[in-house]
Design an enzyme around this catalytic site. Structure first.
Site, mmCIF file in Angstrom:
data_model
loop_
_atom_site.group_PDB
_atom_site.id
_atom_site.type_symbol
_atom_site.label_atom_id
_atom_site.label_comp_id
_atom_site.label_asym_id
_atom_site.label_seq_id
_atom_site.Cartn_x
_atom_site.Cartn_y
_atom_site.Cartn_z
ATOM 1 N N ARG A 23 50.497 -29.600 -66.613
ATOM 2 C CA ARG A 23 51.197 -28.602 -67.518
ATOM 3 C C ARG A 23 50.670 -28.834 -68.566
ATOM 4 O O ARG A 23 50.653 -27.495 -69.187
ATOM 5 C CB ARG A 23 52.832 -28.863 -66.847
ATOM 6 C CG ARG A 23 53.211 -27.607 -67.475
ATOM 7 C CD ARG A 23 53.905 -27.079 -68.700
ATOM 8 N NE ARG A 23 54.617 -28.313 -69.175
ATOM 9 C CZ ARG A 23 55.382 -28.304 -70.426
ATOM 10 N NH1 ARG A 23 54.247 -27.663 -71.119
ATOM 11 N NH2 ARG A 23 55.992 -28.991 -70.844
ATOM 12 N N ASP A 24 51.249 -29.003 -69.601
ATOM 13 C CA ASP A 24 51.281 -29.456 -70.559
ATOM 14 C C ASP A 24 49.985 -29.752 -71.525
ATOM 15 O O ASP A 24 49.355 -29.642 -72.363
ATOM 16 C CB ASP A 24 52.547 -30.473 -71.137
ATOM 17 C CG ASP A 24 52.403 -30.535 -73.034
ATOM 18 O OD1 ASP A 24 52.444 -30.002 -73.570
ATOM 19 O OD2 ASP A 24 53.781 -31.334 -73.568
ATOM 20 N N HIS A 219 60.204 -36.876 -75.298
ATOM 21 C CA HIS A 219 58.912 -35.995 -74.910
ATOM 22 C C HIS A 219 57.853 -35.803 -76.261
ATOM 23 O O HIS A 219 57.957 -35.741 -76.787
ATOM 24 C CB HIS A 219 59.097 -34.477 -74.911
ATOM 25 C CG HIS A 219 57.668 -34.062 -74.439
ATOM 26 N ND1 HIS A 219 57.558 -33.592 -72.816
ATOM 27 C CD2 HIS A 219 57.035 -33.118 -75.344
ATOM 28 C CE1 HIS A 219 56.209 -32.582 -73.316
ATOM 29 N NE2 HIS A 219 56.131 -32.883 -74.598
ATOM 30 N N HIS A 221 54.399 -36.506 -78.497
ATOM 31 C CA HIS A 221 52.700 -36.251 -78.983
ATOM 32 C C HIS A 221 52.481 -37.006 -79.751
ATOM 33 O O HIS A 221 52.860 -37.816 -80.540
ATOM 34 C CB HIS A 221 52.620 -34.265 -79.418
ATOM 35 C CG HIS A 221 52.887 -33.838 -78.216
ATOM 36 N ND1 HIS A 221 51.651 -32.693 -76.832
ATOM 37 C CD2 HIS A 221 54.147 -33.169 -77.551
ATOM 38 C CE1 HIS A 221 52.583 -32.274 -76.476
ATOM 39 N NE2 HIS A 221 53.992 -32.514 -76.442
ATOM 40 N N CYS A 252 50.236 -27.717 -77.467
ATOM 41 C CA CYS A 252 50.690 -26.872 -77.230
ATOM 42 C C CYS A 252 49.896 -25.625 -77.611
ATOM 43 O O CYS A 252 49.555 -25.758 -78.904
ATOM 44 C CB CYS A 252 52.475 -26.401 -77.627
ATOM 45 S SG CYS A 252 53.166 -25.302 -77.638
ATOM 46 N N ASN A 261 49.867 -35.182 -75.210
ATOM 47 C CA ASN A 261 51.211 -35.938 -75.407
ATOM 48 C C ASN A 261 51.008 -37.638 -75.662
ATOM 49 O O ASN A 261 49.503 -37.613 -75.518
ATOM 50 C CB ASN A 261 51.589 -35.706 -74.127
ATOM 51 C CG ASN A 261 52.056 -34.262 -74.091
ATOM 52 O OD1 ASN A 261 51.587 -33.514 -73.791
ATOM 53 N ND2 ASN A 261 53.765 -34.416 -73.474
#
Ligand code: HMG
Ligand code: MG
Length: 313
Positions: A23-24, A219, A221, A252, A261
């Site tokens: 996803r990310d 979370h 990055h 993003c 990430n």
């Protein structure tokens, strides 16, 4: 090659890794990744032992065209994996996203809020206050349907438009998201600018407002190369859930200064060295990220993937 493990007193014995690569990671790719490749990526990550794999996003396909195949991907995964596919979390920003996830029987959904006004506008087309009105019926209806709900909060350490973000502002937004009924709050360093002391100060500020470490995930990055140091600081504060992306994929699309990430492989290497249980087979994970790097046509930014793939070490 391994280097043994050396426990550091006071750290958790085991952690949960929450994989966000599909996803990310893939939401930011310049090209279109075939649905088959995404499905295989998810299957391989699960096979490597990752307990949670966030599969995709039911966002507006014009906003994130890279994940426009969310429904096809989930259908494919249900064909491949059966009910297990429905346990994979998916992002849902609004009721339309929730409806799409419910149609496919998804059991875990995540909303994603912003700690800053500017990013709320840019990422959600809502003001900071309006975002809660968008999320409220999503969380309520998801819980009524028996789903598990996670909430992300972005720009917790710094924002490319607003600069440093005050601790109290992050805690205000985070507690409002939890109060809607989310079970877990993932603290996003969206642009990777946080440092170790800042992490501990934020965890402590949540604690002062009654939000314990059992409800928080981190979370990170890795834009400024701080993600592993920040992880160690979070472990020292008692955090036991960490988001990361295989091979360090990601960014993003609505925060251009965000890079990938924290790479799951780099995290796994550190955790193994600290004697902290994580359940992941590093060789299988590295092979997966090396394969994914071939599909994307460029090398993985993960130090561990680079060190381990294509060599005997
Ligand atoms: P909007 O344009 O304000 O939407 O976008 P709207 O509510 O005004 O609706 C407009 C039209 O879009 C309507 O269609 C809706 O049905 C449709 P019409 O009636 O005009 O034909 N629509 C949808 N269609 C499909 N799926 C949907 C959907 N919603 C509306 N879900 C919206 C608002 C929230 C949808 C938009 O801003 C959006 O999709 N944003 C997503 C941005 C995004 O995905 N960013 C990346 C994820 S966040 C992130 O990466 C950070 C994180 O990793 C943590 C960290 O690192 O900090 C989580
Ligand atoms: Mg992110």
């Amino acid at each position: 090659m391994t280097t043994g493990s050396y426990d550091v007193p006071g750290l958790p014995e085991r952690v949960t890794l929450y994989e966000v690569g599909p996803r990310d990671g893939l939401q930011n790719e310049p090209g279109v990744i075939p649905t088959d490749t995404k499905a295989r990526f998810c299957r391989r990550l699960l096979a490597a032992g990752l307990p949670v794999v966030e599969a995709t996003s039911f966002v507006h396909p014009r906003w994130v065209p890279q994940l426009a195949d969310a429904a096809d991907l989930m259908t494919r995964l249900v064909d491949d994996l059966g009910e297990r596919a429905r346990e994979l979390p998916v992002l849902v920003p609004n009721e339309r996203g929730l409806d799409r996830a419910l149609e496919l029987g998804c059991r875990h959904v995540a909303i994603f809020g912003s700690a800053t006004e500017t990013f709320a506008q840019r990422n959600l087309n809502r003001s900071l206050d309006e975002q809660f009105a968008m999320f409220e019926p999503v969380v309520r209806r998801a819980r009524e349907a028996g789903l598990d709900v996670r909430a992300y909060v972005s720009m917790c350490f710094g924002d490319p438009w607003e600069g440093e973000v005050p601790l109290a502002q992050v805690v205000d937004v985070g507690t409002r998201l939890l109060d809607l009924g989310a079970a877990q709050l993932s603290i996003g360093d969206t642009i990777g600018v946080g440092t170790a002391g800042h992490v501990q100060a934020l965890v402590s500020a949540f604690g002062d407002r009654g939000v314990g470490v059992d409800r928080l995930a981190m979370h990170f990055h890795d834009t400024y190369g701080q993600a592993l140091a920040n992880t160690l600081a979070a472990l020292q504060s008692g955090i036991t859930t960490f988001d990361s992306s295989a091979g360090g994929l990601g960014g993003c699309p609505y925060a251009k200064s965000a890079t990938g990430n924290l790479a799951t492989e780099d995290l796994v290497w550190m955790l193994t060295g600290l004697g902290i249980e994580h359940g992941v087979d590093l060789d299988a994970l590295v092979a997966t990220s090396a394969w994914m790097a071939e599909q994307l046509g460029r090398p993985s930014p993960s130090a561990v993937v680079r060190a381990r793939s294509g060599s005997a070490v």
